[in-house]
Design a protein around this motif. Structure first.
Motif, PDB file in Angstrom:
ATOM      1  N   MET A   1       0.811  -1.199   0.000  1.00  0.00           N
ATOM      2  CA  MET A   1       0.000   0.000   0.000  1.00  0.00           C
ATOM      3  C   MET A   1       0.857   1.266   0.000  1.00  0.00           C
ATOM      4  SD  MET A   1      -3.109  -0.528  -0.421  1.00  0.00           S
ATOM      5  CE  MET A   1      -4.203   0.761   0.029  1.00  0.00           C
ATOM      6  N   GLN A   2       1.959   1.218   0.768  1.00  0.00           N
ATOM      7  CA  GLN A   2       2.806   2.414   0.824  1.00  0.00           C
ATOM      8  C   GLN A   2       3.406   2.715  -0.543  1.00  0.00           C
ATOM      9  OE1 GLN A   2       5.477   1.544   4.109  1.00  0.00           O
ATOM     10  NE2 GLN A   2       4.614   3.316   5.203  1.00  0.00           N
ATOM     11  N   LYS A   3       3.847   1.688  -1.237  1.00  0.00           N
ATOM     12  CA  LYS A   3       4.440   1.885  -2.562  1.00  0.00           C
ATOM     13  C   LYS A   3       3.400   2.457  -3.526  1.00  0.00           C
ATOM     14  CE  LYS A   3       7.659   1.503  -5.635  1.00  0.00           C
ATOM     15  NZ  LYS A   3       8.733   2.453  -5.687  1.00  0.00           N
ATOM     16  N   LEU A   4       2.189   1.911  -3.493  1.00  0.00           N
ATOM     17  CA  LEU A   4       1.113   2.414  -4.344  1.00  0.00           C
ATOM     18  C   LEU A   4       0.823   3.879  -4.027  1.00  0.00           C
ATOM     19  CD1 LEU A   4      -1.099   2.024  -6.442  1.00  0.00           C
ATOM     20  CD2 LEU A   4      -2.581   1.173  -4.610  1.00  0.00           C
ATOM     21  N   ARG A   5       0.763   4.205  -2.745  1.00  0.00           N
ATOM     22  CA  ARG A   5       0.519   5.590  -2.327  1.00  0.00           C
ATOM     23  C   ARG A   5       1.625   6.509  -2.833  1.00  0.00           C
ATOM     24  NH1 ARG A   5       1.776   8.988   2.055  1.00  0.00           N
ATOM     25  NH2 ARG A   5       0.099  10.418   2.568  1.00  0.00           N
ATOM     26  N   GLN A   6       2.860   6.063  -2.714  1.00  0.00           N
ATOM     27  CA  GLN A   6       4.002   6.863  -3.161  1.00  0.00           C
ATOM     28  C   GLN A   6       3.915   7.115  -4.662  1.00  0.00           C
ATOM     29  OE1 GLN A   6       7.807   5.101  -2.374  1.00  0.00           O
ATOM     30  NE2 GLN A   6       8.925   6.721  -3.410  1.00  0.00           N
ATOM     31  N   VAL A   7       3.601   6.092  -5.431  1.00  0.00           N
ATOM     32  CA  VAL A   7       3.490   6.235  -6.884  1.00  0.00           C
ATOM     33  C   VAL A   7       2.377   7.220  -7.235  1.00  0.00           C
ATOM     34  CG1 VAL A   7       2.866   5.015  -9.014  1.00  0.00           C
ATOM     35  CG2 VAL A   7       4.498   3.996  -7.416  1.00  0.00           C
ATOM     36  N   LEU A   8       1.244   7.118  -6.569  1.00  0.00           N
ATOM     37  CA  LEU A   8       0.120   8.013  -6.837  1.00  0.00           C
ATOM     38  C   LEU A   8       0.460   9.468  -6.493  1.00  0.00           C
ATOM     39  CD1 LEU A   8      -2.874   5.828  -5.622  1.00  0.00           C
ATOM     40  CD2 LEU A   8      -2.229   6.362  -7.977  1.00  0.00           C
ATOM     41  N   VAL A   9       1.131   9.668  -5.375  1.00  0.00           N
ATOM     42  CA  VAL A   9       1.530  11.018  -4.975  1.00  0.00           C
ATOM     43  C   VAL A   9       2.528  11.585  -5.979  1.00  0.00           C
ATOM     44  CG1 VAL A   9       2.790  12.348  -3.230  1.00  0.00           C
ATOM     45  CG2 VAL A   9       1.009  10.735  -2.526  1.00  0.00           C
ATOM     46  N   GLU A  10       3.518  10.799  -6.380  1.00  0.00           N
ATOM     47  CA  GLU A  10       4.508  11.264  -7.353  1.00  0.00           C
ATOM     48  C   GLU A  10       3.844  11.618  -8.678  1.00  0.00           C
ATOM     49  OE1 GLU A  10       7.489   8.222  -7.551  1.00  0.00           O
ATOM     50  OE2 GLU A  10       8.323   8.747  -5.597  1.00  0.00           O
ATOM     51  N   HIS A  11       2.886  10.791  -9.103  1.00  0.00           N
ATOM     52  CA  HIS A  11       2.167  11.070 -10.347  1.00  0.00           C
ATOM     53  C   HIS A  11       1.368  12.370 -10.222  1.00  0.00           C
ATOM     54  CE1 HIS A  11       0.027  10.441 -14.061  1.00  0.00           C
ATOM     55  NE2 HIS A  11      -1.126  10.608 -13.418  1.00  0.00           N
ATOM     56  N   ALA A  12       0.716  12.568  -9.100  1.00  0.00           N
ATOM     57  CA  ALA A  12      -0.066  13.785  -8.884  1.00  0.00           C
ATOM     58  C   ALA A  12       0.831  15.021  -8.899  1.00  0.00           C
ATOM     59  CB  ALA A  12      -0.821  13.694  -7.568  1.00  0.00           C
ATOM     60  N   ILE A  13       1.991  14.916  -8.270  1.00  0.00           N
ATOM     61  CA  ILE A  13       2.931  16.041  -8.244  1.00  0.00           C
ATOM     62  C   ILE A  13       3.433  16.328  -9.656  1.00  0.00           C
ATOM     63  CG2 ILE A  13       5.226  16.774  -7.465  1.00  0.00           C
ATOM     64  CD1 ILE A  13       4.596  15.319  -4.814  1.00  0.00           C
ATOM     65  N   ALA A  14       3.803  15.284 -10.394  1.00  0.00           N
ATOM     66  CA  ALA A  14       4.295  15.459 -11.763  1.00  0.00           C
ATOM     67  C   ALA A  14       3.229  16.106 -12.638  1.00  0.00           C
ATOM     68  CB  ALA A  14       4.724  14.123 -12.347  1.00  0.00           C
ATOM     69  N   THR A  15       1.990  15.705 -12.458  1.00  0.00           N
ATOM     70  CA  THR A  15       0.891  16.285 -13.232  1.00  0.00           C
ATOM     71  C   THR A  15       0.731  17.763 -12.921  1.00  0.00           C
ATOM     72  OG1 THR A  15      -0.235  14.151 -13.240  1.00  0.00           O
ATOM     73  CG2 THR A  15      -1.576  16.078 -13.756  1.00  0.00           C
ATOM     74  N   LYS A  16       0.822  18.127 -11.641  1.00  0.00           N
ATOM     75  CA  LYS A  16       0.717  19.532 -11.229  1.00  0.00           C
ATOM     76  C   LYS A  16       1.869  20.357 -11.816  1.00  0.00           C
ATOM     77  CE  LYS A  16      -2.782  19.797  -8.316  1.00  0.00           C
ATOM     78  NZ  LYS A  16      -3.898  20.696  -8.484  1.00  0.00           N
ATOM     79  N   VAL A  17       3.073  19.806 -11.777  1.00  0.00           N
ATOM     80  CA  VAL A  17       4.241  20.512 -12.299  1.00  0.00           C
ATOM     81  C   VAL A  17       4.086  20.728 -13.798  1.00  0.00           C
ATOM     82  CG1 VAL A  17       6.716  20.313 -12.758  1.00  0.00           C
ATOM     83  CG2 VAL A  17       5.824  19.794 -10.484  1.00  0.00           C
ATOM     84  N   THR A  18       3.648  19.704 -14.512  1.00  0.00           N
ATOM     85  CA  THR A  18       3.455  19.823 -15.955  1.00  0.00           C
ATOM     86  C   THR A  18       2.406  20.884 -16.272  1.00  0.00           C
ATOM     87  OG1 THR A  18       4.044  17.501 -16.243  1.00  0.00           O
ATOM     88  CG2 THR A  18       2.864  18.554 -18.057  1.00  0.00           C
ATOM     89  N   ALA A  19       1.311  20.888 -15.534  1.00  0.00           N
ATOM     90  CA  ALA A  19       0.263  21.891 -15.746  1.00  0.00           C
ATOM     91  C   ALA A  19       0.793  23.290 -15.468  1.00  0.00           C
ATOM     92  CB  ALA A  19      -0.938  21.584 -14.859  1.00  0.00           C
ATOM     93  N   PHE A  20       1.592  23.437 -14.427  1.00  0.00           N
ATOM     94  CA  PHE A  20       2.174  24.739 -14.089  1.00  0.00           C
ATOM     95  C   PHE A  20       3.118  25.210 -15.195  1.00  0.00           C
ATOM     96  CE2 PHE A  20       5.474  27.298 -11.920  1.00  0.00           C
ATOM     97  CZ  PHE A  20       4.670  28.361 -11.531  1.00  0.00           C
ATOM     98  N   GLU A  21       3.934  24.296 -15.719  1.00  0.00           N
ATOM     99  CA  GLU A  21       4.850  24.653 -16.799  1.00  0.00           C
ATOM    100  C   GLU A  21       4.077  25.123 -18.030  1.00  0.00           C
ATOM    101  OE1 GLU A  21       7.116  21.074 -17.270  1.00  0.00           O
ATOM    102  OE2 GLU A  21       8.613  21.690 -15.790  1.00  0.00           O
TER     103      GLU A  21
END
Length: 101
Positions: A1-21
């Motif tokens: 579960m922790q690994k899945l959570r980490q992957v989801l958080v990283e994906h969400a952050i990457a998506t936010k960064v891409t949108a900001f760029e």
């Protein structure tokens, strides 16, 4: 579960960064960016490296190593092609200290 959570958080952050760029790209059109750079004393060197040598910003979007871009610049320096843009940076300079940008 922790690994899945980490992957989801990283994906969400990457998506936010891409949108900001993308927002930044829309907010600063190429013409405004070029005008801002043209006011800089070192612009002739920047223009030479980007346009004449065809180097690109290393953003990670394209598969290109820093060595490939460095080689273009090093070859131009070795062939003396950078002298004219360098003198263009110095034209009109009276010898007093000024910001280079």
């Amino acid at each position: 579960m922790q690994k899945l959570r980490q992957v989801l958080v990283e994906h969400a952050i990457a998506t936010k960064v891409t949108a900001f760029e993308e927002e930044l790209k829309m907010a600063l059109p190429k013409e405004v960016e070029a005008a801002r750079e043209a006011d800089c004393r070192s612009y002739p060197l920047y223009k030479f490296v980007r346009e004449e040598l065809g180097t690109a910003m290393l953003t990670g979007e394209k598969v290109r190593s820093p060595g490939e871009e460095f080689d273009k610049v090093f070859t131009a320096i070795s062939q003396g092609k950078v002298i004219d843009p360098l003198f263009a940076c110095l034209s009109g300079w009276n010898g007093s200290p000024v910001p280079i940008c």
